[in-house]
Write an enzyme that holds these catalytic residues in place. Sequence first.
Site, PDB file in Angstrom:
ATOM      1  N   SER A   1       0.739  -1.398  -0.131  1.00  0.00           N
ATOM      2  CA  SER A   1       0.031  -0.129  -0.057  1.00  0.00           C
ATOM      3  C   SER A   1       0.762   1.159   0.126  1.00  0.00           C
ATOM      4  O   SER A   1       1.686   1.677  -0.897  1.00  0.00           O
ATOM      5  CB  SER A   1      -0.992  -0.021   1.319  1.00  0.00           C
ATOM      6  OG  SER A   1      -2.132   0.969   1.033  1.00  0.00           O
TER       7      SER A   1
ATOM      8  N   ASP B   1      -8.584  -5.860  -5.354  1.00  0.00           N
ATOM      9  CA  ASP B   1      -8.177  -4.636  -4.400  1.00  0.00           C
ATOM     10  C   ASP B   1      -9.377  -3.611  -4.174  1.00  0.00           C
ATOM     11  O   ASP B   1      -9.591  -2.981  -5.301  1.00  0.00           O
ATOM     12  CB  ASP B   1      -6.745  -4.173  -5.005  1.00  0.00           C
ATOM     13  CG  ASP B   1      -6.069  -3.293  -3.960  1.00  0.00           C
ATOM     14  OD1 ASP B   1      -6.693  -2.640  -3.212  1.00  0.00           O
ATOM     15  OD2 ASP B   1      -5.000  -3.577  -3.863  1.00  0.00           O
TER      16      ASP B   1
ATOM     17  N   HIS C   1      -6.788  -5.895  -1.018  1.00  0.00           N
ATOM     18  CA  HIS C   1      -5.791  -4.943  -0.644  1.00  0.00           C
ATOM     19  C   HIS C   1      -4.701  -5.879   0.230  1.00  0.00           C
ATOM     20  O   HIS C   1      -5.230  -6.187   1.539  1.00  0.00           O
ATOM     21  CB  HIS C   1      -6.340  -3.801  -0.132  1.00  0.00           C
ATOM     22  CG  HIS C   1      -5.161  -2.585  -0.107  1.00  0.00           C
ATOM     23  ND1 HIS C   1      -4.570  -2.254  -1.334  1.00  0.00           N
ATOM     24  CD2 HIS C   1      -4.747  -2.101   0.941  1.00  0.00           C
ATOM     25  CE1 HIS C   1      -3.768  -1.419  -0.870  1.00  0.00           C
ATOM     26  NE2 HIS C   1      -3.791  -1.029   0.540  1.00  0.00           N
TER      27      HIS C   1
END
Length: 525
Positions: free
Chosen positions: A202, A420, A459
């Site tokens: 991320s 995601d 994610h």
Amino acid sequence: MRRLPILIAAAIPFAALVPFAGFAAAAATDAPVCASLSVAAPPGAQVQSVRAVPEAGGTVSFPQTPVDPPVTYPDVPAYCQVTVTLTHPGAGDHVTTQIDLPETGWTGRLEAIGGSAYTAGDFGSPMVGAVHDGYVAVTTDAGVPLTYVDTSWGLTAPGKVNKPLLTDFATRSVHEAAVLGKEVTQAFYHRMAAYSYWNGCSTGGRQGYAEAQDYPGDFNGILANSPAIEWTQFEVATLWPQTVMYQQHDFPSNCEFAAFRQAAIDACDANDGAVNGVIDNPDACRFDPRSLIGRTIPCDGKNLTISAADAEVVREIWNGPTDSAGHRLWPGLPKGADFSLLASTTADAAPGFAVPVGWVQTFLEKQPGFDTSTITYGQFADLFRQSVREYDGIIGTSNPNLTGFRDDGGKLLTVIGNEDQAIPPDGSLGYRHEVDALMGGPNRVNNFYRLFLDPGVGHCGSNATGPVPTDPLGALTTWVEHGKAPATLPAALGTSTRDLCAYPKVSRYTGGDPTTASSYHCTRN
């Protein structure tokens, strides 16, 4: 007495730092002893502490969420923890960097740990995990809070952005931590780290790409998963679901969003030949949400009927943001991905995912109390373009020229979940296409940069209905240290296994048990 003079002068660029000076070198055979270190630092840097952490033979656990088991590391060696703060002229910043050095079992490797959302590093379990695995562990807070969604640091006064601190968060502090970590390592062990690695997801993934783009010599290998690259674009784009709901005056419930998601999976699951609850290629899924209009679903003890307005909200969320001319600004939420992170369920709920809300309030509108629920479609497109115009050169992380990283022998490995829900995977794929176009095509780029799509995974490995890679860092170290590039990444979820394939190839079902890796092979789309 051994001395560890940390040469960090605020007025000296890190790229120009000389090695540690004044160090009374001991024989290379001497075991490193944290207690015997004396640390000095010149103006511009302050050593907070040098302390021995006596975890030899101990077990260290870190609590997780109430539904997740704690992260536990057995047999953690004793390690030396060096904590330094840095400032920069005129910035008014206070950046903390921590280096943890195992007293036994060091593999000669250094691992720097990335952050998440608006937090630049992680001082918890990843650091201990790296020490447990024989790495020197390094992280930094970039001078911003360790609270993930706090952007109060972004303004020095109403309407005035704190660009020095944003620069720390975007690029500067990770580079400085890499330089500092290597210097402390050499002083402690009397030899340089043989290999240095970045590990992040991320925001941590974005930081890894920033290193490859801006400081290509910092790391031999970069593991940058679910990367928040093209920050200036996707950070506004992820506010799109809330803008749609407020502009349409329709707020589907969690149950209704879940029904749309499941209907898309049911419609497109078998497109790849394997019925396993996973949409392998969300972009190829042609499910139309309007087919659910009029369907009644149970929800919290009552029945709800899906309306045409509900279906239109979902259709726009999946399509992604557009401007007034109908041009798509950014990819939408992938079909099959969970809606709950980006979509509040009532008009009274907080208006959207906190990360893009903070970006718009603090860095675009420059008003902490700005109500993002009032944004019109036209204003949304304006904010999208403003974000790129004002900040792409600071935090965009969008430069496809990785020539320096390639020429320095660096290796970049990325895993992206194709469900995601926080950062649409098409953004990273678009970046990879730009790198391919600039640097000779996918075959040449794969010599130093490999990207793996992970079907059925959200994610940073969350919300997984498909297998997740078991040891991507191990694959990266093998590539860097032995020259063996990973054609596939082994992945698992419970008893289900699958080998993820390096782009431009993808994993496709060939027949047999859909939960077994041998039932798939790598092929081009």
